[in-house]
Design a protein around this motif. Structure first.
Motif, PDB file in Angstrom:
ATOM      1  N   GLU A  65     -16.836  -1.494   5.684  1.00 31.42           N
ATOM      2  CA  GLU A  65     -17.146  -2.300   4.499  1.00 31.42           C
ATOM      3  C   GLU A  65     -16.798  -1.525   3.241  1.00 31.42           C
ATOM      4  O   GLU A  65     -17.412  -0.501   2.937  1.00 31.42           O
ATOM      5  CB  GLU A  65     -18.640  -2.658   4.499  1.00 31.42           C
ATOM      6  CG  GLU A  65     -19.078  -3.562   3.364  1.00 31.42           C
ATOM      7  CD  GLU A  65     -18.583  -4.995   3.521  1.00 31.42           C
ATOM      8  OE1 GLU A  65     -18.447  -5.673   2.496  1.00 31.42           O
ATOM      9  OE2 GLU A  65     -18.329  -5.425   4.674  1.00 31.42           O
ATOM     10  N   ILE A  66     -15.783  -1.998   2.494  1.00 33.36           N
ATOM     11  CA  ILE A  66     -15.418  -1.393   1.205  1.00 33.36           C
ATOM     12  C   ILE A  66     -16.272  -2.015   0.112  1.00 33.36           C
ATOM     13  O   ILE A  66     -16.366  -3.241   0.012  1.00 33.36           O
ATOM     14  CB  ILE A  66     -13.913  -1.595   0.901  1.00 33.36           C
ATOM     15  CG1 ILE A  66     -13.062  -0.748   1.865  1.00 33.36           C
ATOM     16  CG2 ILE A  66     -13.586  -1.225  -0.533  1.00 33.36           C
ATOM     17  CD1 ILE A  66     -11.560  -0.931   1.694  1.00 33.36           C
ATOM     18  N   THR A 119      -3.858   3.744  -3.308  1.00 38.50           N
ATOM     19  CA  THR A 119      -2.776   3.508  -4.262  1.00 38.50           C
ATOM     20  C   THR A 119      -2.010   2.299  -3.747  1.00 38.50           C
ATOM     21  O   THR A 119      -1.468   2.325  -2.639  1.00 38.50           O
ATOM     22  CB  THR A 119      -1.842   4.739  -4.352  1.00 38.50           C
ATOM     23  OG1 THR A 119      -2.621   5.890  -4.685  1.00 38.50           O
ATOM     24  CG2 THR A 119      -0.796   4.533  -5.432  1.00 38.50           C
ATOM     25  N   TYR A 120      -1.972   1.218  -4.552  1.00 38.29           N
ATOM     26  CA  TYR A 120      -1.398  -0.036  -4.055  1.00 38.29           C
ATOM     27  C   TYR A 120      -0.738  -0.805  -5.206  1.00 38.29           C
ATOM     28  O   TYR A 120      -1.037  -0.592  -6.389  1.00 38.29           O
ATOM     29  CB  TYR A 120      -2.487  -0.898  -3.403  1.00 38.29           C
ATOM     30  CG  TYR A 120      -3.580  -1.311  -4.366  1.00 38.29           C
ATOM     31  CD1 TYR A 120      -3.569  -2.566  -4.969  1.00 38.29           C
ATOM     32  CD2 TYR A 120      -4.607  -0.434  -4.701  1.00 38.29           C
ATOM     33  CE1 TYR A 120      -4.546  -2.934  -5.860  1.00 38.29           C
ATOM     34  CE2 TYR A 120      -5.596  -0.797  -5.591  1.00 38.29           C
ATOM     35  CZ  TYR A 120      -5.558  -2.053  -6.175  1.00 38.29           C
ATOM     36  OH  TYR A 120      -6.538  -2.421  -7.074  1.00 38.29           O
ATOM     37  N   ASP A 121       0.187  -1.692  -4.842  1.00 37.79           N
ATOM     38  CA  ASP A 121       0.846  -2.557  -5.807  1.00 37.79           C
ATOM     39  C   ASP A 121       0.022  -3.835  -5.923  1.00 37.79           C
ATOM     40  O   ASP A 121      -0.048  -4.626  -4.980  1.00 37.79           O
ATOM     41  CB  ASP A 121       2.270  -2.869  -5.336  1.00 37.79           C
ATOM     42  CG  ASP A 121       3.030  -3.765  -6.314  1.00 37.79           C
ATOM     43  OD1 ASP A 121       2.426  -4.200  -7.318  1.00 37.79           O
ATOM     44  OD2 ASP A 121       4.224  -4.027  -6.068  1.00 37.79           O
ATOM     45  N   VAL A 156       0.853  -1.195   0.000  1.00 36.75           N
ATOM     46  CA  VAL A 156       0.000   0.000   0.000  1.00 36.75           C
ATOM     47  C   VAL A 156       0.885   1.240   0.000  1.00 36.75           C
ATOM     48  O   VAL A 156       1.721   1.416   0.886  1.00 36.75           O
ATOM     49  CB  VAL A 156      -0.957   0.019   1.219  1.00 36.75           C
ATOM     50  CG1 VAL A 156      -1.751   1.317   1.253  1.00 36.75           C
ATOM     51  CG2 VAL A 156      -1.893  -1.176   1.159  1.00 36.75           C
ATOM     52  N   SER A 157       0.698   2.090  -1.004  1.00 38.03           N
ATOM     53  CA  SER A 157       1.513   3.300  -1.127  1.00 38.03           C
ATOM     54  C   SER A 157       0.841   4.508  -0.484  1.00 38.03           C
ATOM     55  O   SER A 157       1.493   5.318   0.162  1.00 38.03           O
ATOM     56  CB  SER A 157       1.775   3.589  -2.604  1.00 38.03           C
ATOM     57  OG  SER A 157       2.363   4.848  -2.783  1.00 38.03           O
ATOM     58  N   LEU A 194      -7.639  -5.836   0.872  1.00 38.05           N
ATOM     59  CA  LEU A 194      -7.852  -4.550   1.537  1.00 38.05           C
ATOM     60  C   LEU A 194      -9.263  -4.486   2.118  1.00 38.05           C
ATOM     61  O   LEU A 194      -9.474  -3.943   3.207  1.00 38.05           O
ATOM     62  CB  LEU A 194      -7.635  -3.409   0.539  1.00 38.05           C
ATOM     63  CG  LEU A 194      -6.171  -3.152   0.136  1.00 38.05           C
ATOM     64  CD1 LEU A 194      -6.091  -2.268  -1.098  1.00 38.05           C
ATOM     65  CD2 LEU A 194      -5.410  -2.506   1.285  1.00 38.05           C
ATOM     66  N   LYS A 195     -10.212  -5.036   1.406  1.00 37.72           N
ATOM     67  CA  LYS A 195     -11.593  -5.075   1.892  1.00 37.72           C
ATOM     68  C   LYS A 195     -11.682  -5.887   3.190  1.00 37.72           C
ATOM     69  O   LYS A 195     -12.336  -5.479   4.157  1.00 37.72           O
ATOM     70  CB  LYS A 195     -12.495  -5.688   0.827  1.00 37.72           C
ATOM     71  CG  LYS A 195     -13.953  -5.813   1.237  1.00 37.72           C
ATOM     72  CD  LYS A 195     -14.812  -6.351   0.108  1.00 37.72           C
ATOM     73  CE  LYS A 195     -16.263  -6.468   0.576  1.00 37.72           C
ATOM     74  NZ  LYS A 195     -17.167  -6.839  -0.514  1.00 37.72           N
ATOM     75  N   GLN A 196     -11.005  -7.049   3.202  1.00 33.02           N
ATOM     76  CA  GLN A 196     -11.017  -7.896   4.402  1.00 33.02           C
ATOM     77  C   GLN A 196     -10.373  -7.190   5.595  1.00 33.02           C
ATOM     78  O   GLN A 196     -10.853  -7.298   6.732  1.00 33.02           O
ATOM     79  CB  GLN A 196     -10.287  -9.210   4.107  1.00 33.02           C
ATOM     80  CG  GLN A 196     -11.057 -10.139   3.177  1.00 33.02           C
ATOM     81  CD  GLN A 196     -10.198 -11.284   2.668  1.00 33.02           C
ATOM     82  OE1 GLN A 196      -9.060 -11.485   3.115  1.00 33.02           O
ATOM     83  NE2 GLN A 196     -10.725 -12.038   1.706  1.00 33.02           N
ATOM     84  N   LYS A 197      -9.274  -6.476   5.339  1.00 33.84           N
ATOM     85  CA  LYS A 197      -8.601  -5.742   6.416  1.00 33.84           C
ATOM     86  C   LYS A 197      -9.509  -4.663   6.992  1.00 33.84           C
ATOM     87  O   LYS A 197      -9.556  -4.455   8.211  1.00 33.84           O
ATOM     88  CB  LYS A 197      -7.301  -5.117   5.893  1.00 33.84           C
ATOM     89  CG  LYS A 197      -6.172  -6.109   5.708  1.00 33.84           C
ATOM     90  CD  LYS A 197      -5.690  -6.635   7.051  1.00 33.84           C
ATOM     91  CE  LYS A 197      -4.576  -7.635   6.912  1.00 33.84           C
ATOM     92  NZ  LYS A 197      -4.173  -8.173   8.246  1.00 33.84           N
TER      93      LYS A 197
END
Length: 748
Positions: free
Chosen positions: A79-80, A58-60, A43-44, A69-72
């Motif tokens: 909730e994303i 912004t992520y690789d 994650v940038s 990312l949603k789970q995190k």
């Protein structure tokens, strides 16, 4: 991963994604989500917008996926939304949530009001009153207010805190203390302390916060109204011609190259070209200009605009996400999700605010418990609860993003497209405005300014021959003369043997005569004499930075035509307004010095530079920036892209190239220079609103926290009631939202 490694490692593939988030209830939620996701590998950057309920990531993608990312985010209660049409889904969820909060508010009021009345007016007069109040309080806390406790618990498990933590702690402490004094009243009474209960404080606080959130959600939805209005410009159904027959199909089934029928009043679904028909189109949603634009064969139309009187057949060219309307929506969403420096500072404050408040409440409790008057435990508890409630950082967190959202949305309505929030924050600070000449100060295309004939009344036949020559030429000046003559209803003559001379002009023969159109070189080559009168006129016109063209019949000049790139009619007034703001105006152009001087004088610019290459413009801006200038540049061409990128605020004119718009931080959907003035005023109004919001949010907390802690008690014996604290906290958030919404009504 080191920065150097990222720059050289081609396997790193950064993606930018702006997604919606559910579950954020206050400004510190945004900080909590940011701080939880940012340290993750791959994650940038993470930028959360609380009022917009969105997160920019912004992520690789090689190291972490959106689903991960949603789970995190779910781990800490958020909730994303990754599905298509997320905005539509969010709207439905938010409407349902707003309705549910309304029901919870009603239920809390039904049970809380009797508790309040009993505690305030009938204390000690009703049998088993404490047990009755406890029974009435349970539905309020554990049904209406259940969300506060569940979110607070999730936060605590991950050593995090937000507004729900404050609410859960304060009401939970009040309720538990009251339950103990109801079930075991002798515990305190045996120590000579009256066993007070605070059920009314717990339930009324829950009720007030639910009321505040209900009103806040309604107000927040208005801050993003501009986006919803823009999305609403897409029609649901469209009439197309397939296999020679009219068919009505859903908007999302349109394909490229589709023939679409637009009837009067229809909203245009795609960007395309008119194939047949004549009408006027309302393009105010793009340009901000109220006057409809005439459209006929070959003209371009844009999605979201409205066909007015006639019918049009158009060929679809850009559909769906490729249309100008979709790009505007994406740009506004991206801008509303971005953060200026002032918001990043406020986010940091909001992030540490909740732990500080918890610390202050504990200190307050200890001071009252060890040094306060009897009953110490009661005073200590009331003060702790009051501090926890009144110090909620919601108003602080809402201050900047709500004003930015309304300001960016207002800009979109005015035809000012904001690329990022930083540009809106910076625009009002500019003290130097750099203007390109061609296409910015001028119309950007040659136009006939003068047509002078040797005879007072020239024959229509001569004008027809002139039109015949120029209509065959591809030169921009010839095109300008052709447009001018056709506008004046000149009928083209059928001439013979057209011949073009590069850099000089053209020749035709007609009824045995030789007709020439061109410059002095062409006239000299064919030994055409130019009268002293025409020579004098030509010199005067050239002094005005106009290009002079001669039209001759055999050896006699019949007319001289002056062509120039006209200065925009609003240019002089717009520059006067900019100067009144104390901003220095400079014109930079690649044109020669004589032309630059004439244009600069006409519009009232004293400082100008000519014969500049594209890189020279950027270098000049960099040079004056080093002298402490805050620079805005307005331009429209590819040659302006360096300068637009170098400037503190780059402003792309609406008629300009895609590269210019990409380089700029603000795009004007028209080429009207008055919109530059409007953009500066919009920036000033937005920042003024942000400062007002932050002032009141800080003042509220600076004044309210000491009062809640009991600073007035030694002077006047006043202790703030926790219920009043809950009402004040809700009111502070609503007042910030209301102040931000005033921007929608401001005259820009």
């Amino acid at each position: 991963m080191e920065i150097e490694q990222i720059l050289t490692d081609k396997s790193v593939v950064f993606q930018n994604k702006n997604v919606k988030v559910l579950g954020m209830t206050c400004a510190s939620c945004a900080v909590s989500l940011e701080s939880y996701l940012t340290p993750l590998e791959g994650v940038s950057n993470v930028s959360v917008n609380y009022p917009n309920q969105s997160v920019s990531l912004t992520y690789d993608k090689n190291l972490i996926s959106l689903n991960q990312l949603k789970q995190k985010a779910q781990e800490i209660g958020y909730e994303i939304i990754l599905e298509e049409n997320a905005s539509d889904k969010i709207d439905e969820i938010e409407k349902e949530r707003h309705k549910r909060h309304g029901i919870k508010l009603i239920v809390s009021a039904i049970f809380a009001l009797p508790v309040f009345v009993m505690a305030m007016f009938f204390m000690g007069k009703i049998p088993y009153e404490n047990w009755i109040m406890m029974g009435l309080s349970i539905p309020v806390l554990f049904w209406s207010g259940r969300e506060f406790y569940s979110i607070a618990w999730k936060k605590m498990r991950h050593f995090s805190a937000n507004m729900d933590t404050l609410v859960a702690l304060s009401t939970g402490v009040a309720f538990i203390f009251s339950v103990i004094n109801t079930v075991f009243p002798h515990f305190l009474e045996n120590q000579g302390i009256v066993a007070h209960v605070y059920f009314e404080s717990a339930v009324v606080i829950i009720m007030f916060i639910l009321l505040g959130r209900y009103l806040e959600e309604g107000a927040k939805s208005k801050t993003s109204l501009a986006i919803k209005k823009l999305i609403g410009l897409k029609p649901k159904m469209v009439t197309v011609i397939r296999n020679g027959e009219e068919q009505v199909i859903p908007y999302n089934e349109i394909i490229g190259g589709e023939l679409i029928l637009l009837k009067p009043g229809d909203r245009i679904p795609v960007d395309g070209k008119v194939k047949k028909g004549n009408s006027f189109v309302d393009e105010s949603m793009i340009s901000g200009e109220p006057i409809p634009v005439e459209k006929n064969k070959g003209k371009t139309v844009f999605a979201g605009t409205i066909n007015q009187k006639g019918s049009l057949f158009i060929i679809s060219q850009r559909i769906g996400e490729e249309t100008l309307l979709s790009k505007i929506i994406h740009q506004v969403e991206k801008a509303q999700a971005s953060k200026p420096k002032i918001q990043k500072l406020v986010d940091k404050i909001a992030g540490i605010f909740v732990p500080i408040v918890i610390g202050l409440s504990i200190i307050t409790f200890m001071i009252w418990y060890f040094f306060g008057p009897e009953p110490r435990i009661v005073h200590a508890l009331v003060s702790l609860i009051t501090v926890l409630i009144i110090a909620c950082p919601c108003a602080l967190g809402l201050a900047t993003p709500t004003a930015l959202m309304v300001g960016i949305g207002r800009g979109a309505q005015l035809g000012i497209l904001v690329k990022d929030a930083q540009s809106l924050e910076m625009a009002y600070k500019i003290n130097t405005l750099i203007l390109d000449k061609t296409g910015t100060l001028t119309e950007g295309r040659p136009m006939v300014t003068d047509m002078i004939w040797s005879k007072e009344k020239s024959s229509e036949r001569l004008k027809g021959i002139l039109l015949s020559i120029e209509s065959r030429s591809e030169h921009p000046i010839a095109e300008a003369i052709t447009i001018y003559l056709r506008k004046n209803q000149v009928v083209e003559e059928d001439t013979e043997s057209f011949e073009s001379f590069t850099g000089m002009g053209a020749l035709v023969k007609y009824e045995g005569n030789k007709y020439l159109v061109g410059n002095t070189k062409l006239m000299n080559h064919y030994k055409v004499k130019i009268s002293p009168n025409f020579t004098k006129m030509a010199m005067e016109l050239e002094k005005e930075a106009k290009t002079v063209v001669y039209f001759s019949n055999n050896n006699q000049v019949e007319a001289i035509i002056a062509v120039a790139d006209r200065v925009k009619k609003e240019a002089e007034m717009a520059i006067k307004q900019v100067k009144k703001m104390g901003i220095e105006v400079v014109m930079l152009t690649g044109d020669n010095k004589a032309v630059a001087k004439v244009i600069a004088q006409e519009v009232g610019i004293e400082n100008y530079k000519a014969n500049l290459l594209p890189a020279d413009k950027g270098d000049y801006i960099e040079e004056i920036q080093k002298r402490g200038k805050v620079v805005a540049m307005a331009g429209d061409g590819i040659n302006d892209s360096h300068g637009l990128a170098q400037a503190n605020v780059g402003i792309a004119m609406g008629s300009g190239s895609d590269i210019a718009m990409e380089s700029a931080s603000l795009t004007l959907m028209t080429s009207n220079l008055n919109h530059i003035v409007m953009a500066i005023k919009l920036s000033k109004a937005t920042m003024q609103t942000i400062r007002q919001n932050l002032f009141w949010a800080f003042i509220y907390n600076i004044i309210a926290i000491p009062i809640a802690a009991g600073i007035l008690y030694p002077i006047s014996g006043f202790l703030l009631n926790p219920m009043i604290a809950g009402a004040a906290m809700a009111l502070s958030s609503i007042s910030v939202l209301a102040n931000s919404l005033r921007l929608k009504k401001r005259t820009i």
